[in-house]
Design a protein around this motif. Structure first.
Motif, PDB file in Angstrom:
ATOM      1  N   GLY A   1       0.801  -1.207   0.000  1.00 59.07           N
ATOM      2  CA  GLY A   1       0.000   0.000   0.000  1.00 59.07           C
ATOM      3  C   GLY A   1       0.840   1.266   0.000  1.00 59.07           C
TER       4      GLY A   1
ATOM      5  N   GLN B   1      -0.534  14.861  -1.655  1.00 53.91           N
ATOM      6  CA  GLN B   1       0.124  13.556  -1.680  1.00 53.91           C
ATOM      7  C   GLN B   1       1.095  13.466  -2.857  1.00 53.91           C
TER       8      GLN B   1
ATOM      9  N   LEU C   1      -0.726   6.968  -6.480  1.00 61.13           N
ATOM     10  CA  LEU C   1      -2.167   7.016  -6.689  1.00 61.13           C
ATOM     11  C   LEU C   1      -2.883   7.406  -5.405  1.00 61.13           C
ATOM     12  N   THR C   2      -3.864   8.288  -5.528  1.00 58.86           N
ATOM     13  CA  THR C   2      -4.656   8.622  -4.343  1.00 58.86           C
ATOM     14  C   THR C   2      -6.114   8.755  -4.738  1.00 58.86           C
ATOM     15  N   ILE C   3      -6.996   8.577  -3.757  1.00 65.61           N
ATOM     16  CA  ILE C   3      -8.424   8.696  -4.044  1.00 65.61           C
ATOM     17  C   ILE C   3      -9.082   9.557  -2.996  1.00 65.61           C
TER      18      ILE C   3
ATOM     19  N   ALA D   1       0.679   4.332  -2.678  1.00 67.04           N
ATOM     20  CA  ALA D   1       0.246   5.642  -2.182  1.00 67.04           C
ATOM     21  C   ALA D   1       1.128   6.760  -2.712  1.00 67.04           C
TER      22      ALA D   1
END
Lengths: 313, 253, 313
Positions: B70, B152, B77-79, B74
């Motif tokens: 993870g 991020q 990619l972030t959501i 991270a």
């Protein structure tokens, strides 16, 4: 009556028979003594179990309807604990209080306790249905802690177990008749069944359909509080009946209260009777209180109810 | 590049996605549109490994999302979900600062602080930086979460209905910020939008989804045609071109 | 404000410890001081363990009204001890080394947690469902304890009864060292994870997006909670609301949920509350064995205030 209904009544009658036949005194000898045992002890006890079981199951159904959450009942949402608090306070303030006065105090406390619970529960996010029973358990725990604190302070700890652990072994003729008021409460619930079904859709929908929601709320709370107070005053706290039975009935028969309410009452009576008889035979000739057997059976049943959701996640 | 291959997903036995295969190259702003229950949010959350894959394969820059640590993912990619969940007593600056966690593991460096300041500024949060999240309006909180996602510093930004709580002014501003983010660097934004016209105005590419399938894939002008829209939403909408942009008149009688 | 709050908590804890050790010293100084120091050590361990465990549980569940006892962890420990009495008999139970009993209890808890909670966690259930399941399991454990107790000879049950209520004045000396080791290790791990915990408090989606592998991370944190609760339950018995009280106070005092501040602040306040309460009761009014009841009651009241104050779960 449908075939299922007849079967249900038959099961209840069989359980009543078992309850009448179970006990230390041997009835097979016959004679006046046996009849006395039956009339003074066994029959009143069986009637008390049936009344309390049916009443608590219906009270649970009403509570679930008002809270719009399937996982609450008077034992989980602090109503029965509040009733115990009421009895404690009445005992403190008026040690020689007659039964009706104690009853009144218990009812008022149960009303206040469940009212506060419902008011606080409204703050919980509706998207998390499992938070409400969790909250209720803590709430009930807090009230129990308060009762323990006061009882300890006033040197009344020995009574605590009597109030907080339901037990039918003390029921005799002349000491349970108050419980007949539960029948009136079940009747009131039956009379309100349609309005309660509508109330289960929420305040907005209910009001839209012309229901006086607040009056409904008050009447519903009265049923829950009265049944809880009567139960705790006469036999002590009895857990889980109001939770398990309405859930089972709802799965089998749906949620239209007009159709399901008799089933809930019957199921509650049967479950409580079964657990009471079980407690009497498990360590014969000693008795295990129904509060203890129902605690185990009920908690296991609650887990079984949750199992479906646990499987699907 | 985000590669999605043969992804199906069912929730309690109900199919949500049916054999979706699509790839999103690096760069650009891609909008996911479609009726409620089309599977847009589910697709996004699968890419972001918020839910486990049931079948198929998803890889981000060659890293399979179900097998990559993870922490590594991270960084690329972030959501941001539409439901930002409960927030404790955090200031806006603290929240945005969490965006640096994958890089600094909580021990912030001067560079981290530069990133935080830049994000606060970009999303007009400078004045609110010291405020507690619980004192903000829904829209302000939403912006703070988007700023955290931006901070991020990932190549891919997935946003699930970020315009939900925003008024038209902030909605427009948010889309322009995201447009800037895409135009300014190599970042890729994938966004679920309910308002087709925002998609028309700001997206480079539109993926139209219905019933767990991708129904159309292309530029706004290609996807937003009356026929396609009718297939998608079930009723006829008028489409007009105005100053070089497509406008969908979906409110008509 | 955060750092100042921490200093205040530290100063109060130190002061309280000094008062506990030094107040009303009489007779054989060395002997009394050693006795008090050992007691202090026990109270400090419990205060720290309960505070840290509560912070951890609240963080992973994003819920401020939870304490580990809600999940039935302490009930599990008591059930384990009751079953030991049931299988070994009262004399057999009493003849086992206290450290061995503790180890057995700890193993049972960790085993149960692995068997029950880990599979549930893997299914990505909502945490409230998980907690509700835990709470119901807790009731089941408590009811089973009561049932087993009824099956045991009443005389032998007295052995367990001592272990089912919190008793802060009689910490078993044999457990001080194992408890110290476990709690120090657990608190050390929690401290090392403080930044991770900050991120986890944002909730699963945000935490995953920020690079936390949620399931292993939550599993690890809950494992830590289990160990801490086991240690504190073994030392003084089950405590329900102490953690709630302590963490809420710490948060109020420091004004933050950042774990670098909240963890030490809660631990210090835990120490201050327990040691201070014990000192007051020993030298002031009431018997020392009542601290448990008072802490539970105060913590319970605080819980209600927290909810009524509108701070959502």
């Amino acid at each position: 009556m449908t075939r299922a209904g007849a079967a249900g009544v038959l099961v209840l009658v069989a359980l009543c028979g078992a309850s009448l036949a179970t006990g230390v005194a041997d009835l097979s000898a016959g004679g006046a003594e046996s009849v006395d045992t039956l009339l003074i002890s066994r029959l009143p006890r069986t009637l008390a179990v049936v009344l309390v079981g049916a009443g608590l199951a219906v009270a649970g159904l009403v509570m679930q309807t008002l809270a719009r959450n399937r996982f609450v009942d008077p034992g989980i949402a602090g109503t029965e604990q509040s009733a115990a608090l009421g009895i404690l306070l009445a005992t403190l303030l008026w040690p020689a209080a007659p039964l009706p006065a104690t009853m009144l105090a218990a009812t008022l406390a149960a009303l206040a306790g469940s009212g506060v619970f419902l008011a606080l529960a409204q703050r919980l996010p509706p998207t998390e249905p499992h938070l409400m029973p969790l909250f209720g358990l803590i709430y009930g725990g807090v009230i129990t802690a308060g009762v323990t604190f006061v009882a300890w302070h006033m040197d009344l700890l020995q009574y605590l177990d009597i109030w907080l652990n339901g037990d039918f072994s003390g029921v005799l003729r002349g000491r349970y008749e108050l419980l007949w008021a539960i029948a009136a409460m079940v009747g009131l619930a039956w009379w309100l069944a349609d309005a309660l079904t509508i109330a289960s859709l929420g305040r907005e929908v209910g009001t839209g359909l012309g229901l006086d929601y607040d009056r409904m709320l008050r009447l519903g709370l009265l049923i829950v509080a009265m049944v809880s107070a009567l139960t705790v005053v006469v036999v002590g706290l009895i857990p889980f009946v109001g939770l398990i039975v309405p859930n089972l009935v709802s799965r089998l028969r749906g949620d239209n209260l007009r159709g399901t309410l008799p089933w809930v009452a019957l199921g509650g009576a049967a479950l409580t009777l079964a657990c009471d008889v079980l407690g009497r035979v498990l360590r014969y000739p000693y008795e295990i209180p129904v509060g203890t057997t129902l605690g185990v059976v009920g908690a296991a049943g609650f887990l079984a109810l949750l199992a479906r959701e646990l499987r699907h996640g | 590049m985000i590669e999605i291959e043969g992804v199906s997903f069912a929730h309690r036995g109900t199919p949500v996605l049916r054999d979706v295969t699509v790839s999103l190259p690096k760069g650009g702003l891609t909008a996911l549109i479609g009726p409620n229950g089309a599977g847009k949010s589910t697709l996004l959350s699968l890419v972001a490994r918020l839910q486990p894959l049931q079948s198929g394969r998803i890889a981000v820059d060659g890293m399979p999302v179900d097998r990559t640590p993870g922490r590594l993912l991270a960084r690329s990619l972030t959501i941001m979900r539409q439901d930002t969940g409960p927030v404790g007593r955090l200031t806006v600056r603290e929240l945005v600062g969490f965006g640096r966690f994958p890089h600094s593991r909580g021990r912030q460096t001067a560079e981290d602080h530069r990133h935080i300041d830049a994000s606060l500024e970009r999303f007009d949060l400078g004045d609110l930086a010291a405020r507690g999240l619980d004192t903000l309006s829904g829209g302000q909180r939403q912006r703070a979460f988007v700023a955290m996602a931006f901070c991020q510093g990932t190549d891919y930004l997935l946003l699930d209905e970020p315009l939900n709580n925003l008024d038209p002014m902030y909605g427009r501003q948010m889309m322009r910020h995201l447009r800037d983010v895409v135009d300014g660097g190599q970042r890729t934004v994938v966004i679920v939008l309910h308002d087709i016209n925002y998609a028309a105005a700001y997206a480079d590419r539109i993926l139209a989804m219905k019933d767990g399938r991708i129904l159309a894939d292309g530029t706004p002008a290609e996807v937003l045609t009356p026929d396609r829209l009718e297939a998608l939403f079930g009723y006829r909408m008028e489409v007009r071109e105005f100053e070089g942009r497509v406008h969908v008149l979906h409110h008509g009688p | 404000m955060a750092e100042r709050g921490l200093w205040i908590a530290g100063a109060v804890a130190l002061l309280v410890a000094a008062v506990f050790l030094g107040l009303g010293l009489r007779g054989n100084l060395a002997f009394v001081l050693e006795l008090r120091a050992l007691r202090l050590l026990g109270l400090v361990q419990v205060g720290v363990a309960v505070a840290v465990a509560t912070v951890l549980l609240q963080t992973v569940t994003a819920n401020r009204i939870l304490t580990p006892s809600v999940m039935g962890l302490d009930a599990l420990y008591v059930l384990g001890q009751t079953l030991l009495v049931f299988t070994l008999g009262g004399i057999g139970y009493a003849s086992i080394d206290a450290r061995l009993r503790f180890a057995c209890g700890l193993l049972v808890m960790i085993g149960m947690a692995l068997v029950v909670f880990l599979p549930l966690l893997r299914r990505r259930l909502s945490l409230t469902l998980l907690l509700l399941t835990g709470a119901v399991l807790g009731i089941l454990f408590r009811s089973l304890t009561a049932l087993v107790a009824r099956l045991i000879d009443p005389n032998e049950f007295a052995v367990v009864q001592g272990a089912s209520y919190a008793n802060f004045s009689a910490v078993p000396p044999a457990l001080l060292l194992p408890g110290l080791l476990l709690i120090t290790a657990g608190v050390g791990v929690a401290w090392a994870w403080r930044h991770r915990l900050d991120v986890m408090s944002l909730g699963p989606d945000a935490a995953v997006s920020l690079g936390i592998d949620w399931i292993p991370a939550v599993t690890a944190v809950l494992g830590l909670v289990v160990v801490l609760v086991a240690a504190s339950t073994a030392l003084v018995g089950p405590v329900a609301f102490l953690g709630l009280l302590v963490v809420a106070l710490a948060e109020r005092l420091t004004g933050t949920r950042r774990h670098a501040v909240l963890l030490p602040a809660a631990a210090l306040i835990g120490v201050a509350v327990l040691v201070g309460g014990q000192a007051t009761l020993q030298h002031g009014f009431g018997g020392a064995s009542t601290l448990g009841v008072i802490v539970e009651f105060a913590g319970g009241l605080l819980f209600l205030v927290l909810l009524a104050g509108g701070r959502r779960a």
